[in-house]
Design a protein around this motif. Structure first.
Motif, PDB file in Angstrom:
ATOM      1  N   LEU A 117      -6.988  -4.706   2.800  1.00 14.53           N
ATOM      2  CA  LEU A 117      -5.888  -3.835   3.193  1.00 14.53           C
ATOM      3  C   LEU A 117      -6.468  -2.780   4.138  1.00 14.53           C
ATOM      4  CD1 LEU A 117      -2.945  -2.907   2.867  1.00 14.53           C
ATOM      5  CD2 LEU A 117      -3.705  -1.490   0.941  1.00 14.53           C
ATOM      6  N   ALA A 118      -5.994  -2.746   5.371  1.00 15.53           N
ATOM      7  CA  ALA A 118      -6.486  -1.780   6.359  1.00 15.53           C
ATOM      8  C   ALA A 118      -5.690  -0.488   6.201  1.00 15.53           C
ATOM      9  CB  ALA A 118      -6.316  -2.339   7.771  1.00 15.53           C
ATOM     10  N   VAL A 119      -6.374   0.589   5.824  1.00 12.58           N
ATOM     11  CA  VAL A 119      -5.689   1.860   5.551  1.00 12.58           C
ATOM     12  C   VAL A 119      -5.609   2.677   6.845  1.00 12.58           C
ATOM     13  CG1 VAL A 119      -5.730   3.999   4.221  1.00 12.58           C
ATOM     14  CG2 VAL A 119      -6.409   1.832   3.148  1.00 12.58           C
ATOM     15  N   SER A 120      -4.395   2.756   7.380  1.00  8.16           N
ATOM     16  CA  SER A 120      -4.195   3.339   8.716  1.00  8.16           C
ATOM     17  C   SER A 120      -3.671   4.765   8.688  1.00  8.16           C
ATOM     18  CB  SER A 120      -3.242   2.433   9.510  1.00  8.16           C
ATOM     19  OG  SER A 120      -2.133   2.014   8.725  1.00  8.16           O
ATOM     20  N   LYS A 121      -3.661   5.402   7.519  1.00 12.62           N
ATOM     21  CA  LYS A 121      -3.130   6.767   7.416  1.00 12.62           C
ATOM     22  C   LYS A 121      -3.795   7.683   8.441  1.00 12.62           C
ATOM     23  CE  LYS A 121      -6.376   8.241   3.837  1.00 12.62           C
ATOM     24  NZ  LYS A 121      -6.648   8.076   2.419  1.00 12.62           N
ATOM     25  N   THR A 122      -3.014   8.519   9.045  1.00 17.29           N
ATOM     26  CA  THR A 122      -3.383   9.508  10.085  1.00 17.29           C
ATOM     27  C   THR A 122      -3.656   8.889  11.458  1.00 17.29           C
ATOM     28  OG1 THR A 122      -5.817   9.711   9.932  1.00 17.29           O
ATOM     29  CG2 THR A 122      -4.497  10.968   8.321  1.00 17.29           C
ATOM     30  N   PHE A 123      -3.756   7.561  11.561  1.00 23.73           N
ATOM     31  CA  PHE A 123      -3.991   6.933  12.865  1.00 23.73           C
ATOM     32  C   PHE A 123      -2.668   6.481  13.482  1.00 23.73           C
ATOM     33  CE2 PHE A 123      -8.080   6.805  10.793  1.00 23.73           C
ATOM     34  CZ  PHE A 123      -8.889   7.288  11.805  1.00 23.73           C
ATOM     35  N   PRO A 124      -2.581   6.533  14.803  1.00 28.25           N
ATOM     36  CA  PRO A 124      -1.311   6.239  15.461  1.00 28.25           C
ATOM     37  C   PRO A 124      -0.935   4.758  15.409  1.00 28.25           C
ATOM     38  CG  PRO A 124      -3.024   6.611  17.100  1.00 28.25           C
ATOM     39  CD  PRO A 124      -3.631   6.929  15.762  1.00 28.25           C
ATOM     40  N   ALA A 125       0.348   4.504  15.636  1.00 28.50           N
ATOM     41  CA  ALA A 125       0.859   3.132  15.639  1.00 28.50           C
ATOM     42  C   ALA A 125       0.080   2.259  16.620  1.00 28.50           C
ATOM     43  CB  ALA A 125       2.348   3.140  15.988  1.00 28.50           C
ATOM     44  N   GLU A 153       4.846   8.790   7.538  1.00 28.89           N
ATOM     45  CA  GLU A 153       4.050   7.927   8.415  1.00 28.89           C
ATOM     46  C   GLU A 153       4.398   6.462   8.199  1.00 28.89           C
ATOM     47  OE1 GLU A 153      -0.156   9.894   8.055  1.00 28.89           O
ATOM     48  OE2 GLU A 153      -0.201   8.202   9.433  1.00 28.89           O
ATOM     49  N   LEU A 154       4.599   6.095   6.954  1.00 30.18           N
ATOM     50  CA  LEU A 154       5.004   4.715   6.675  1.00 30.18           C
ATOM     51  C   LEU A 154       6.284   4.396   7.440  1.00 30.18           C
ATOM     52  CD1 LEU A 154       4.965   2.037   4.942  1.00 30.18           C
ATOM     53  CD2 LEU A 154       6.459   3.269   3.353  1.00 30.18           C
ATOM     54  N   GLU A 155       7.258   5.302   7.310  1.00 32.36           N
ATOM     55  CA  GLU A 155       8.562   5.051   7.926  1.00 32.36           C
ATOM     56  C   GLU A 155       8.444   4.968   9.452  1.00 32.36           C
ATOM     57  OE1 GLU A 155      11.466   8.228   7.482  1.00 32.36           O
ATOM     58  OE2 GLU A 155      13.061   6.734   7.308  1.00 32.36           O
ATOM     59  N   SER A 156       7.763   5.936  10.062  1.00 27.82           N
ATOM     60  CA  SER A 156       7.751   5.939  11.527  1.00 27.82           C
ATOM     61  C   SER A 156       6.963   4.760  12.080  1.00 27.82           C
ATOM     62  CB  SER A 156       7.237   7.276  12.068  1.00 27.82           C
ATOM     63  OG  SER A 156       5.928   7.485  11.657  1.00 27.82           O
ATOM     64  N   ILE A 191       8.976   1.476  11.644  1.00 26.09           N
ATOM     65  CA  ILE A 191      10.059   1.360  12.626  1.00 26.09           C
ATOM     66  C   ILE A 191       9.478   1.053  14.007  1.00 26.09           C
ATOM     67  CG2 ILE A 191      11.845   2.685  13.846  1.00 26.09           C
ATOM     68  CD1 ILE A 191      12.424   4.061  11.092  1.00 26.09           C
ATOM     69  N   GLU A 192       8.444   1.788  14.380  1.00 27.58           N
ATOM     70  CA  GLU A 192       7.867   1.584  15.711  1.00 27.58           C
ATOM     71  C   GLU A 192       7.272   0.187  15.889  1.00 27.58           C
ATOM     72  OE1 GLU A 192       5.402   4.820  16.958  1.00 27.58           O
ATOM     73  OE2 GLU A 192       4.737   3.776  18.770  1.00 27.58           O
ATOM     74  N   LEU A 193       6.721  -0.360  14.816  1.00 30.26           N
ATOM     75  CA  LEU A 193       6.029  -1.659  14.918  1.00 30.26           C
ATOM     76  C   LEU A 193       6.843  -2.793  14.297  1.00 30.26           C
ATOM     77  CD1 LEU A 193       2.439  -0.368  14.025  1.00 30.26           C
ATOM     78  CD2 LEU A 193       3.360  -0.858  16.307  1.00 30.26           C
ATOM     79  N   HIS A 242      11.053   0.273   3.204  1.00 33.11           N
ATOM     80  CA  HIS A 242      10.110  -0.115   4.262  1.00 33.11           C
ATOM     81  C   HIS A 242       8.850  -0.824   3.781  1.00 33.11           C
ATOM     82  CE1 HIS A 242      12.263   1.756   7.563  1.00 33.11           C
ATOM     83  NE2 HIS A 242      12.505   2.783   6.764  1.00 33.11           N
ATOM     84  N   ALA A 243       8.484  -0.680   2.528  1.00 33.39           N
ATOM     85  CA  ALA A 243       7.206  -1.252   2.082  1.00 33.39           C
ATOM     86  C   ALA A 243       7.390  -2.663   1.521  1.00 33.39           C
ATOM     87  CB  ALA A 243       6.574  -0.350   1.029  1.00 33.39           C
ATOM     88  N   HIS A 244       6.330  -3.447   1.625  1.00 34.96           N
ATOM     89  CA  HIS A 244       6.290  -4.747   0.959  1.00 34.96           C
ATOM     90  C   HIS A 244       5.578  -4.624  -0.390  1.00 34.96           C
ATOM     91  CE1 HIS A 244       6.609  -5.576   5.312  1.00 34.96           C
ATOM     92  NE2 HIS A 244       7.345  -6.605   4.941  1.00 34.96           N
ATOM     93  N   TRP A 245       4.671  -3.650  -0.440  1.00 38.08           N
ATOM     94  CA  TRP A 245       3.892  -3.398  -1.653  1.00 38.08           C
ATOM     95  C   TRP A 245       3.866  -1.893  -1.936  1.00 38.08           C
ATOM     96  CZ3 TRP A 245      -0.047  -6.366  -4.479  1.00 38.08           C
ATOM     97  CH2 TRP A 245      -0.086  -7.731  -4.133  1.00 38.08           C
ATOM     98  N   MET A 246       3.764  -1.551  -3.211  1.00 38.58           N
ATOM     99  CA  MET A 246       3.589  -0.163  -3.640  1.00 38.58           C
ATOM    100  C   MET A 246       2.468  -0.172  -4.684  1.00 38.58           C
ATOM    101  SD  MET A 246       4.315   2.978  -4.167  1.00 38.58           S
ATOM    102  CE  MET A 246       4.495   4.246  -5.432  1.00 38.58           C
TER     103      MET A 246
END
Ligand SMILES: *Cc1c(COP(=O)(O)O)cnc(C)c1O
Length: 232
Positions: A33-41, A62-65, A68-70, A94-98
């Motif tokens: 799982l690539a953790v992309s928090k704080t990094f841009p789309a 961040e998850l939401e934006s 939507i963007e991707l 928006h999530a597939h997993w929690m």
């Protein structure tokens, strides 16, 4: 930039294969799982183009934006952060997993808010394996009851357990905390639950977690680089 991110992704994939081999586990038994928090789309899109499909986010906005963007990309979004109940709808939609369900109220809201058109939300129960007061996650003594309750909710699918161990360099302590999560999963499996996920291990301790049975490692820094301070 593209070369650097693709290169880091491939290095992490190699490290996972090596840790699987060292643990005597089959190649491909641990998912990344690539953790992309704080990094841009844009960074997510680059890592996706290099072959990564599952991305983890800690903050609902961040998850939401990014989702939507991707939206045009075939990305599987995982929410891995603390969740306030008034934000649960964003995760449900928006999530597939929690990975971070730590109380029944959140699980019930996610199930109720999951849109009918979507398949059940894949869920891990987060367990506070270190017993530190400040940590999120349910107490180990509560984990089995919470997992059973999650498994009974119609729009959730219980996949397994997740933990963030205590921040320590002490490898034996870390290994014991990872092992305790595996034992909780085995206790649920002995009750008849079909679980395939132990979400544990981050950039600094993923090989150790793989040695203790991780099936999904959550890796941010080793792929995207170090994060600037980010306040929410
Ligand atoms: C940030 C984060 C990670 C990734 O940590 P790194 O050390 O950057 O690999 C993994 N899991 C959770 C829950 C996180 O918040």
């Amino acid at each position: 930039m593209t070369d650097t991110l693709a290169h880091s992704l491939h290095a992490v994939q190699d490290a996972i294969r090596q840790a699987e081999a060292a643990a005597g586990r089959p190649a491909g038994s641990v998912a990344l799982l690539a953790v992309s928090k704080t990094f841009p789309a844009a960074a997510v899109a680059e890592v996706h183009a290099a072959g990564q499909r599952a991305f983890g986010e800690n903050y609902v906005q961040e998850l939401e934006s990014k989702a939507i963007e991707l939206a045009a990309l075939d990305i599987e979004w995982h929410f891995i952060g603390p969740l306030q109940s008034n934000k649960s709808r964003i995760v449900a939609e928006h999530a597939h997993w929690m990975h971070s369900v730590d109380r029944l109220k959140i699980a019930e809201r996610l199930s109720a808010q999951r849109p009918d058109a979507l398949p059940p939300l894949n869920v891990c129960v987060q367990v506070n394996v270190s017993g530190e007061d400040s940590k999120s996650g349910c107490a180990p003594e509560e984990a089995l009851a919470l997992a059973r309750a999650v498994a009974g909710l119609p729009k959730l699918r219980l996949r397994g357990l997740m933990c963030i161990p205590e921040p320590t360099e002490d490898q034996r302590k870390l290994a014991a905390q990872f092992a305790s999560l595996r034992e909780l999963k085995e206790a649920l499996q002995a009750e008849g639950y079909t679980l395939d996920t132990l979400s544990m291990g981050m950039s600094a301790d993923m090989a150790l977690a793989i040695g203790e049975g991780a099936t999904m490692v959550r890796v941010g820094t080793a792929i995207f680089g170090s994060r600037a301070y980010h306040s929410h």
